[in-house]
Scaffold this motif. Structure first.
Motif, short mmCIF file in Angstrom:
data_model
loop_
_atom_site.label_atom_id
_atom_site.label_comp_id
_atom_site.label_asym_id
_atom_site.label_seq_id
_atom_site.Cartn_x
_atom_site.Cartn_y
_atom_site.Cartn_z
N SER A 338 0.99 -1.13 0.29
CA SER A 338 0.48 -0.11 -0.02
C SER A 338 0.67 1.16 0.34
CB SER A 338 -0.59 0.17 1.12
OG SER A 338 -1.94 1.10 1.15
N LEU A 339 2.07 1.35 0.71
CA LEU A 339 3.11 2.47 0.76
C LEU A 339 3.84 2.65 -0.67
CD1 LEU A 339 4.31 2.23 4.46
CD2 LEU A 339 2.91 3.85 3.25
N LEU A 340 3.87 1.24 -1.25
CA LEU A 340 4.77 1.31 -2.80
C LEU A 340 3.90 1.90 -3.04
CD1 LEU A 340 7.36 1.25 -4.36
CD2 LEU A 340 6.62 -1.39 -3.91
N ALA A 341 2.52 1.44 -3.33
CA ALA A 341 1.37 1.89 -4.38
C ALA A 341 1.34 3.33 -4.66
CB ALA A 341 -0.03 0.95 -3.96
N ALA A 397 13.40 7.27 -12.42
CA ALA A 397 12.03 6.84 -11.38
C ALA A 397 12.20 6.36 -10.37
CB ALA A 397 11.20 6.47 -12.74
N ALA A 398 12.79 5.22 -10.69
CA ALA A 398 12.71 3.72 -10.19
C ALA A 398 13.53 4.30 -8.19
CB ALA A 398 13.37 3.29 -10.32
N LEU A 399 13.97 5.63 -8.80
CA LEU A 399 15.07 6.35 -7.09
C LEU A 399 13.66 7.01 -6.66
CD1 LEU A 399 18.34 7.45 -8.29
CD2 LEU A 399 18.34 6.03 -6.96
N ARG A 400 13.12 8.55 -7.60
CA ARG A 400 11.78 8.78 -7.31
C ARG A 400 11.37 7.70 -6.12
NH1 ARG A 400 10.85 13.86 -9.20
NH2 ARG A 400 11.91 13.38 -11.54
N VAL A 401 10.61 7.01 -6.88
CA VAL A 401 9.84 6.05 -5.80
C VAL A 401 10.07 5.27 -5.38
CG1 VAL A 401 8.36 4.02 -6.33
CG2 VAL A 401 8.18 5.89 -8.55
N THR A 407 10.62 7.06 2.80
CA THR A 407 10.31 8.51 3.21
C THR A 407 8.92 8.53 4.02
OG1 THR A 407 11.84 9.75 1.83
CG2 THR A 407 9.73 10.90 3.16
N GLN A 408 8.21 7.50 3.11
CA GLN A 408 6.57 7.69 3.93
C GLN A 408 6.62 6.40 4.77
OE1 GLN A 408 4.01 7.98 0.06
NE2 GLN A 408 4.29 5.65 0.87
#
Length: 414
Positions: A338-341, A397-401, A407-408
């Motif tokens: 859920s956090l990753l999504a 993009a992978a680094l950003r996500v 962080t979350q």
């Protein structure tokens, strides 16, 4: 330049630098315990040390770097993948996840983030299982599932794992001490190339892994009767290779008929005492069967055995069917997913849920800890091949996500 693109360039350079360390010059080959593997491990260890992590190489050869929390009773969150390869591999399968994790920890160190949990970055020593034909050696040790009899597994040269570990400077007596205790786990995250064409065809950089298919690896031994190629009549032969060939095609046909729920592959064949003027008397083949449905995997394995056994009987040959390894399907953790999504969506990308047909170190770790995985788009879905490639914008993009996800997670537990 976008900060993530700049970091992606550094990440890509590290991937290329590690890939230059290989047992051969055609692709990338680093099997556990070889000089190339040891040199690659030493390089990764130097990068972890330079970042400021508490770094060590454990008793199975995993390279481990730890970022320590000051919170009392802090648990451990693991970011990991592997740095061993198949024979003639690409550059990204495994190292991408390790070196992306290193970038994430470097950012936390630079920003002096106060962590509510420890973070351990691990470069697993042997996920592919190429040398000893058994996967997940490194992650089994960390998860506490290493079986002592694996130390007697032998490679093609007859050298057992215990001997290889000794030559690596590892102490097999300490293997149980290298596990992270079950009570200390917070979770596990792995970034990996997709190894399939979905993201490439849809032009989307990352995906959410929801599950990992289960797998059975089987050794099939066909025995007929060796004979002179010029003197034994065609209708009186017990040709083990022809028997194996019919079985291979039958397995392919079975896989085609049930392609919605499984895949079946014969990837290795060995003709014992092969000669051009000898009818093959013994042939050894591998069989790899995978499905995300455990019941279907069990049924398929039995059905394939019965099909192949019938072929052997009809050809007046014998079949030995040896189960080498099996893993159950894994469902990724709902809370971490859920956090990753949310991290994917908040980064501006569509959330694509995918089931991994390939096995990953998340499989054994999921027995002891919540696990989640992120796929990264790769060129045409090609993997286990020197053509394997990930483009710079997709790395960014992978680094950003991944950074948003971490962080979350830190905010959630602070």
């Amino acid at each position: 330049m976008d900060a993530y693109l700049h970091r992606a360039e550094q990440l890509l350079q590290r991937i290329h630098t590690l890939a230059a360390i290989s047992e051969d010059s055609n692709g990338v080959t680093r099997t556990v315990g070889t000089p190339a593997f040891l040199a690659g491990s030493a390089l990764v260890k130097s990068w972890l040390e330079a970042a400021g992590l508490e770094t060590r190489i454990d008793s199975i050869g995993n390279v481990r770097g730890r970022l320590v929390s000051t919170y009392p009773n802090a648990k451990t969150f693991v970011i990991a993948s592997h740095i061993d390869t198949v024979i003639n591999a690409g550059k990204f399968d495994g190292p991408l996840g390790v070196l992306l994790g290193l970038d994430l920890l470097e950012q936390l160190i630079n920003q002096k983030v106060e962590l509510p949990f420890h973070i351990e970055l691990i470069a697993f020593s042997d996920e592919e299982g190429c040398r000893f034909h058994t996967t997940y050696l490194g992650s089994k040790v960390v998860g506490g599932f290493f079986e002592a009899d694996l130390l007697q597994k032998r490679d093609a040269a007859g050298i057992n794992l215990a001997t290889v570990l000794a030559t690596m400077g590892c102490d097999a007596q300490q293997l149980t001490h290298d596990a992270i205790p079950a009570a200390d786990w917070l979770g596990y995250f792995e970034a990996h190339i997709e190894q399939g064409p979905v993201l490439y065809e849809r032009n989307i950089p990352v995906a959410l892994v929801t599950a990992i298919a289960g797998q059975q690896r089987i050794e099939m031994v066909f025995r007929g009767m060796a004979g002179h190629a010029g003197t034994v009549p065609m209708n009186m032969r017990q040709d083990a290779l022809c028997c194996a060939a019919e079985a291979v095609l039958a397995i392919e046909q079975f896989g085609q008929e049930h392609r919605q729920t499984l895949v079946a592959t014969v990837g290795k064949l060995d003709i014992r005492h092969a000669a051009s003027n000898v009818i093959p008397g013994e042939v050894v083949c591998s069989l790899d069967v995978r499905s995300a449905d455990e019941a279907h995997l069990t049924w398929a394995s039995q059905a394939l055995f019965e099909n192949v056994q019938a072929i052997a009987q009809r050809r007046n040959s014998t079949l030995d069917w040896n189960l080498i390894q099996q893993t159950a399907p894994v469902t990724c953790d709902a809370n971490l997913n859920s956090l990753l999504a949310r991290a994917i969506a908040d980064s501006g990308y569509k959330v694509i849920p995918l089931v991994s047909g390939a096995g990953h170190d998340a499989v054994p770790i999921s027995k002891v800890a919540p696990a989640t995985m992120m796929f990264v788009r790769c060129f045409k879905g090609i993997s286990h091949n020197p053509l394997e490639n990930v483009e710079l914008p997709d790395l960014a993009a992978a680094l950003r996500v991944a950074e948003r996800f971490l962080t979350q997670l830190i905010t959630h537990h602070s």
